[in-house]
Structures are given as C-alpha cells and as structure tokens.
Design a protein around this motif. Structure first.
Motif, PDB file in Angstrom:
ATOM      1  N   ASN A  63       1.909 -12.694  -9.511  1.00 53.92           N
ATOM      2  CA  ASN A  63       3.287 -11.961  -9.956  1.00 53.92           C
ATOM      3  C   ASN A  63       3.662 -11.024  -8.852  1.00 53.92           C
ATOM      4  O   ASN A  63       3.062 -10.078  -8.732  1.00 53.92           O
ATOM      5  CB  ASN A  63       3.017 -11.420 -11.296  1.00 53.92           C
ATOM      6  CG  ASN A  63       4.359 -10.988 -11.820  1.00 53.92           C
ATOM      7  OD1 ASN A  63       5.157 -10.535 -11.060  1.00 53.92           O
ATOM      8  ND2 ASN A  63       4.615 -11.065 -12.886  1.00 53.92           N
ATOM      9  N   ILE A  64       4.582 -11.410  -8.120  1.00 51.79           N
ATOM     10  CA  ILE A  64       4.948 -10.623  -6.983  1.00 51.79           C
ATOM     11  C   ILE A  64       5.750  -9.376  -7.344  1.00 51.79           C
ATOM     12  O   ILE A  64       5.947  -8.724  -6.401  1.00 51.79           O
ATOM     13  CB  ILE A  64       5.474 -11.387  -5.724  1.00 51.79           C
ATOM     14  CG1 ILE A  64       6.981 -12.077  -6.383  1.00 51.79           C
ATOM     15  CG2 ILE A  64       4.771 -12.424  -5.354  1.00 51.79           C
ATOM     16  CD1 ILE A  64       7.752 -12.711  -5.194  1.00 51.79           C
ATOM     17  N   ILE A  65       6.314  -9.670  -8.643  1.00 50.18           N
ATOM     18  CA  ILE A  65       6.973  -8.218  -8.891  1.00 50.18           C
ATOM     19  C   ILE A  65       5.969  -7.249  -9.397  1.00 50.18           C
ATOM     20  O   ILE A  65       6.205  -5.968  -9.083  1.00 50.18           O
ATOM     21  CB  ILE A  65       8.036  -8.843 -10.158  1.00 50.18           C
ATOM     22  CG1 ILE A  65       8.832  -9.697  -9.626  1.00 50.18           C
ATOM     23  CG2 ILE A  65       8.731  -7.484 -10.694  1.00 50.18           C
ATOM     24  CD1 ILE A  65       9.583 -10.429 -10.726  1.00 50.18           C
ATOM     25  N   PHE A  87      -1.129 -18.321  -2.694  1.00 51.36           N
ATOM     26  CA  PHE A  87      -1.158 -16.821  -2.747  1.00 51.36           C
ATOM     27  C   PHE A  87       0.160 -16.126  -2.179  1.00 51.36           C
ATOM     28  O   PHE A  87       1.148 -16.845  -1.936  1.00 51.36           O
ATOM     29  CB  PHE A  87      -2.388 -16.610  -1.609  1.00 51.36           C
ATOM     30  CG  PHE A  87      -3.761 -16.627  -2.129  1.00 51.36           C
ATOM     31  CD1 PHE A  87      -4.324 -15.723  -2.867  1.00 51.36           C
ATOM     32  CD2 PHE A  87      -4.521 -17.765  -1.552  1.00 51.36           C
ATOM     33  CE1 PHE A  87      -5.580 -16.159  -3.501  1.00 51.36           C
ATOM     34  CE2 PHE A  87      -5.683 -17.994  -1.594  1.00 51.36           C
ATOM     35  CZ  PHE A  87      -6.718 -17.143  -2.580  1.00 51.36           C
ATOM     36  N   ALA A  88       0.240 -14.918  -2.667  1.00 49.58           N
ATOM     37  CA  ALA A  88       1.444 -14.257  -1.705  1.00 49.58           C
ATOM     38  C   ALA A  88       0.767 -12.932  -0.963  1.00 49.58           C
ATOM     39  O   ALA A  88       0.910 -11.843  -1.508  1.00 49.58           O
ATOM     40  CB  ALA A  88       2.109 -13.728  -3.021  1.00 49.58           C
ATOM     41  N   ASN A  89       0.233 -13.308  -0.048  1.00 49.68           N
ATOM     42  CA  ASN A  89      -0.423 -12.341   0.793  1.00 49.68           C
ATOM     43  C   ASN A  89       0.459 -11.260   1.429  1.00 49.68           C
ATOM     44  O   ASN A  89       0.143 -10.246   1.580  1.00 49.68           O
ATOM     45  CB  ASN A  89      -1.293 -13.009   2.001  1.00 49.68           C
ATOM     46  CG  ASN A  89      -2.295 -12.258   2.621  1.00 49.68           C
ATOM     47  OD1 ASN A  89      -2.905 -11.380   1.838  1.00 49.68           O
ATOM     48  ND2 ASN A  89      -2.678 -12.654   3.787  1.00 49.68           N
ATOM     49  N   ASN A  90       1.633 -11.537   1.563  1.00 47.42           N
ATOM     50  CA  ASN A  90       2.565 -10.709   2.120  1.00 47.42           C
ATOM     51  C   ASN A  90       3.267  -9.713   0.819  1.00 47.42           C
ATOM     52  O   ASN A  90       3.696  -8.725   1.401  1.00 47.42           O
ATOM     53  CB  ASN A  90       3.860 -11.540   2.798  1.00 47.42           C
ATOM     54  CG  ASN A  90       4.639 -12.314   1.851  1.00 47.42           C
ATOM     55  OD1 ASN A  90       4.156 -12.717   0.699  1.00 47.42           O
ATOM     56  ND2 ASN A  90       5.891 -12.727   2.204  1.00 47.42           N
ATOM     57  N   ARG A  91       2.666 -10.073  -0.137  1.00 43.07           N
ATOM     58  CA  ARG A  91       2.953  -9.143  -1.231  1.00 43.07           C
ATOM     59  C   ARG A  91       1.935  -8.359  -1.944  1.00 43.07           C
ATOM     60  O   ARG A  91       1.689  -8.122  -2.626  1.00 43.07           O
ATOM     61  CB  ARG A  91       3.847  -9.798  -2.268  1.00 43.07           C
ATOM     62  CG  ARG A  91       4.827 -10.552  -2.015  1.00 43.07           C
ATOM     63  CD  ARG A  91       6.102  -9.326  -1.499  1.00 43.07           C
ATOM     64  NE  ARG A  91       7.247 -10.142  -1.245  1.00 43.07           N
ATOM     65  CZ  ARG A  91       8.525 -10.430  -2.381  1.00 43.07           C
ATOM     66  NH1 ARG A  91       8.200  -9.992  -3.430  1.00 43.07           N
ATOM     67  NH2 ARG A  91       9.581 -10.787  -1.709  1.00 43.07           N
ATOM     68  N   LEU A 128      -1.073 -10.106  -2.575  1.00 38.36           N
ATOM     69  CA  LEU A 128      -1.873 -10.823  -3.618  1.00 38.36           C
ATOM     70  C   LEU A 128      -2.404 -11.902  -2.733  1.00 38.36           C
ATOM     71  O   LEU A 128      -2.027 -13.230  -3.062  1.00 38.36           O
ATOM     72  CB  LEU A 128      -0.983 -11.496  -4.649  1.00 38.36           C
ATOM     73  CG  LEU A 128      -0.617 -10.080  -5.750  1.00 38.36           C
ATOM     74  CD1 LEU A 128       0.446 -10.745  -6.585  1.00 38.36           C
ATOM     75  CD2 LEU A 128      -1.631  -9.799  -6.608  1.00 38.36           C
ATOM     76  N   GLY A 129      -3.115 -11.529  -1.858  1.00 39.31           N
ATOM     77  CA  GLY A 129      -3.921 -12.657  -1.013  1.00 39.31           C
ATOM     78  C   GLY A 129      -5.410 -12.954  -1.215  1.00 39.31           C
ATOM     79  O   GLY A 129      -5.919 -12.490  -2.293  1.00 39.31           O
ATOM     80  N   PRO A 130      -6.100 -13.755  -0.607  1.00 40.11           N
ATOM     81  CA  PRO A 130      -7.515 -13.984  -0.660  1.00 40.11           C
ATOM     82  C   PRO A 130      -8.250 -12.770  -0.961  1.00 40.11           C
ATOM     83  O   PRO A 130      -9.648 -12.629  -1.593  1.00 40.11           O
ATOM     84  CB  PRO A 130      -7.779 -14.827   0.494  1.00 40.11           C
ATOM     85  CG  PRO A 130      -6.610 -15.426   0.916  1.00 40.11           C
ATOM     86  CD  PRO A 130      -5.420 -14.537   0.689  1.00 40.11           C
ATOM     87  N   ASP A 131      -7.853 -11.805   0.079  1.00 41.38           N
ATOM     88  CA  ASP A 131      -8.817 -10.477   0.052  1.00 41.38           C
ATOM     89  C   ASP A 131      -8.825  -9.750  -1.364  1.00 41.38           C
ATOM     90  O   ASP A 131      -9.606  -9.316  -1.615  1.00 41.38           O
ATOM     91  CB  ASP A 131      -8.386  -9.751   1.287  1.00 41.38           C
ATOM     92  CG  ASP A 131      -7.109  -9.490   1.356  1.00 41.38           C
ATOM     93  OD1 ASP A 131      -6.321 -10.352   0.691  1.00 41.38           O
ATOM     94  OD2 ASP A 131      -6.614  -8.421   2.074  1.00 41.38           O
ATOM     95  N   GLU A 132      -7.438  -9.751  -1.696  1.00 39.50           N
ATOM     96  CA  GLU A 132      -7.242  -9.008  -3.153  1.00 39.50           C
ATOM     97  C   GLU A 132      -8.071  -9.830  -4.191  1.00 39.50           C
ATOM     98  O   GLU A 132      -8.573  -9.163  -5.225  1.00 39.50           O
ATOM     99  CB  GLU A 132      -5.692  -8.829  -3.432  1.00 39.50           C
ATOM    100  CG  GLU A 132      -5.076  -7.850  -2.491  1.00 39.50           C
ATOM    101  CD  GLU A 132      -4.872  -8.103  -1.264  1.00 39.50           C
ATOM    102  OE1 GLU A 132      -4.467  -7.262  -0.270  1.00 39.50           O
ATOM    103  OE2 GLU A 132      -4.759  -9.432  -1.056  1.00 39.50           O
ATOM    104  N   LEU A 133      -7.947 -11.344  -4.180  1.00 39.30           N
ATOM    105  CA  LEU A 133      -8.574 -11.979  -5.194  1.00 39.30           C
ATOM    106  C   LEU A 133     -10.229 -11.668  -5.083  1.00 39.30           C
ATOM    107  O   LEU A 133     -10.777 -11.477  -6.151  1.00 39.30           O
ATOM    108  CB  LEU A 133      -8.374 -13.470  -5.085  1.00 39.30           C
ATOM    109  CG  LEU A 133      -9.026 -14.538  -5.993  1.00 39.30           C
ATOM    110  CD1 LEU A 133      -8.639 -14.018  -7.426  1.00 39.30           C
ATOM    111  CD2 LEU A 133      -8.757 -15.752  -5.584  1.00 39.30           C
ATOM    112  N   ASP A 134     -10.588 -11.577  -3.910  1.00 44.38           N
ATOM    113  CA  ASP A 134     -12.268 -11.279  -3.626  1.00 44.38           C
ATOM    114  C   ASP A 134     -12.459 -10.018  -4.311  1.00 44.38           C
ATOM    115  O   ASP A 134     -13.446  -9.634  -4.918  1.00 44.38           O
ATOM    116  CB  ASP A 134     -12.547 -11.180  -2.259  1.00 44.38           C
ATOM    117  CG  ASP A 134     -12.898 -12.611  -1.601  1.00 44.38           C
ATOM    118  OD1 ASP A 134     -13.268 -13.643  -2.550  1.00 44.38           O
ATOM    119  OD2 ASP A 134     -12.715 -12.774  -0.599  1.00 44.38           O
ATOM    120  N   SER A 135     -11.431  -9.236  -4.208  1.00 46.67           N
ATOM    121  CA  SER A 135     -11.668  -7.791  -4.661  1.00 46.67           C
ATOM    122  C   SER A 135     -11.666  -7.579  -6.126  1.00 46.67           C
ATOM    123  O   SER A 135     -12.637  -7.014  -6.731  1.00 46.67           O
ATOM    124  CB  SER A 135     -10.422  -6.823  -4.161  1.00 46.67           C
ATOM    125  OG  SER A 135     -10.802  -5.405  -4.597  1.00 46.67           O
TER     126      SER A 135
END
Length: 338
Positions: free
Chosen positions: A67-69, A135-139, A141-148
C-alpha cells in the motif's frame, strides 16, 4: 490401511496414509513431499490462520499488496488498499483464535510465530508470498523492507538463503550438493518463498518483477558479504519444460533460484520433473486437484486426495497444494519424494 516404505539416505521412511512419517530422519527437506493450502489467509478457508497450522498444513499462502499510501503491507485477495484475511493480533496462543481479523502482514507473521512457539516440534512450514502487484521500492516497500519485516516478526525461525548456501558459491551449487538440512533440524522453522503476483504478471508496464528483484538482491548481498540479511527465496513461477531459469536474460541471476512453483497438471503432463529432484530443488505443485482425472478442488474424498498426493510425490513434488481445508489427515502427510 496402505503402507509403503522407501530408503532415504541412511534411514527408512515408513509412511501411513492418514498419518505422517514414522521414521524418516535423517531425511533432508529436499527429499520429502508435504501438503499445503492455497490462499490460506482467506476467511472462507479458515476462520483464523492458526487453524490451518492446527490442521497440519505445511504451506501457508499469503497474498501481499504494497500500500503506497500508508506504506504498509496489506493481505487480501483483491483489495490493494485494505486487508481481507483471517489474521489477528496475537501475543500468546490464546490470542490466535479470537479478536478482530483483517490485519496487516506483520500480524499474519506474528500468528505464525506465536503458533510455532507453542508447537516447537512442528514444521518446517513453507510460507508462500504472492506479491500481487510486486514491490514498490521507490515508495519504501521493496525487497529490503520485506526482509526487514520478516526478520523483525519471525526472527531466527526463518531458514534463510544464507543457511542453505553454507560454503558454496551460489544457491544453485548448494542445492545441487543437497545442502538442505534434515526435516528434524528444521522443526519450528519457516522457509519463505515469493512469487510474482497475478496483477504484476498481467501488467505490461512492469519491467522489473518480484522474482528478478529478489534474485538481484541476493546476488548483491552475497557480493557484499551480507547474504545473511536476506530472508526470502525467489521462486521461478509457472511450469515450463527444460530449465525454466533460462527465461532470465541476466544469466548471473539464474544460480540464485532453487525454488520453483507452478501448475501441477502442466508439470505432470509436459515437464521432466525428475530434473528438479535430481538437483534437489524445491518444487511446489499447485492446483493438485486439476491433474487428470480431476477431483474436487475443495471436498474430494480423503482417499481421492491421498491418492493424488501420492501421485504427485512420485512425480517429484516437494509441496502439493489445493483447497482441501477440511482434510487434516491429508494436510499432515509427509511422503518420500520421487
């Protein structure tokens, strides 16, 4: 009652239809076939997510939306902005079966962790994440945030790519050396796989998909000596003949895929699935009910479902999935693979 046995490594696996492996260790996780539930998070499947684990499901599937919002991971089948699921806020086992549902991914992961803490002899569980739009890495919510979020919520319960790698150069080299641990050593553990989502795969403007993003992250982290940060195995999605990793134009990404996920009927009818078993890759076969002759997707007889699982185990599946929520004797199966 039907009984069969097979020598696995140095031990003999004795399997009863309607039960689990009686004696199978040391059996590596790559050498067995288990059963999971498609879209396990849906309230129509189970009132609470923990009930799927109670029933013996070895694969739990969550559909995840960035959710990019709100900068949150939502879990639902069709709502990109909200939650529609059977996850609750749980800090103790008693919390798993009560309270308001429709929670973010973090709470679904908490439910799994709390359940595993209360059932330390269970598992391993394959946690399948369908990243619906990627993913929405530019917002943020990318692979690194999922790992986190996986690391924060599941902690050391995750069996990571680095754990498979050991001293090998790539995940492919580690899998082909069968560096997977025994099932016994993975009690209480979760293996996380991610596939591109249905929306993502139908989006012609999406030129960087989930599987590629995660594989790129694994390669980069390994080069930096930081692979231990990664929590997720990217899966090659959709069944295809030959080595389906050739679809990736960047050949350097191919050795970072050792999990494959696709339609069971396609695998059985068109693919030499022994290749996956010979190389000790994990192979998830979905829609098990649709393999000819088809059986009911939700309520086959127990005998029909048991026969289908045995058939797909012989066809080298690592995990078989359908919507058989009401068949715990089927979901708890652990069969020799191949």
């Amino acid at each position: 009652m039907r009984l069969f046995s097979r020598v696995l490594g140095t031990a003999t696996a004795i399997v009863l239809f309607g039960g689990t492996v009686v004696a199978a260790d040391p059996v590596r996780v790559s050498g067995t076939t288990t059963v999971g539930v498609h879209n396990t998070y849906e309230r129509g499947a189970y009132t609470y997510l923990a009930q799927a684990l109670d029933a013996g499901a070895a694969l739990i599937e969550l559909d995840v939306w960035p959710n990019i919002i709100t900068r949150e991971w939502k879990v639902s089948h069709g709502d990109p902005l909200g939650n529609d699921n059977n996850c609750v806020v749980a800090d103790s086992p008693d919390d798993l079966y009560t309270g308001t549902r429709n929670k973010n991914l973090e709470h679904c992961l908490d439910d799994i962790r709390v359940w595993l803490d209360a059932h330390p002899g269970s598992g391993p569980i394959l946690l399948k994440l369908e990243m619906k739009t990627g993913f929405a890495n530019n917002r943020g919510l990318g692979p690194d945030e999922l790992d986190s979020v996986l690391r924060d919520r599941l902690g050391d319960a995750v069996f990571r790519p680095a754990d498979l790698l050991g001293g090998h150069s790539t995940l492919d080299a580690a899998a082909r050396a069968d560096n997977w641990p025994s099932r016994e050593s993975l009690r209480g553990k979760v293996i996380v796989e991610a596939i591109p989502g249905t929306v993502e795969e139908r989006n012609p403007t999406d030129t960087l998909r989930t599987d590629v993003e995660i594989a790129q992250r694994l390669r980069s982290l390994h080069a930096a000596g930081r692979l231990a940060e990664a929590q997720v195995f990217p899966a090659v999605h959709n069944a295809a003949s030959g080595d389906p990793r050739t679809r990736y134009a960047d050949a350097g990404l191919r050795p970072w895929f050792v999990v494959f996920d696709g339609d069971a009927a396609t695998y059985v009818e068109h693919v030499d699935t022994a290749w996956y078993d010979d190389n000790h890759y994990l192979l998830v076969m979905t829609d098990a009910h649709a393999v000819a002759p088809g059986i009911d997707a939700r309520t086959p007889t127990e005998a029909e479902a048991l026969r289908r699982v045995a058939e797909l185990a012989a066809a080298h599946a690592s995990v078989v999935t359908s919507d058989w929520t009401g068949l715990p004797n089927v979901l708890s199966q652990v069969l020799p693979r191949g």
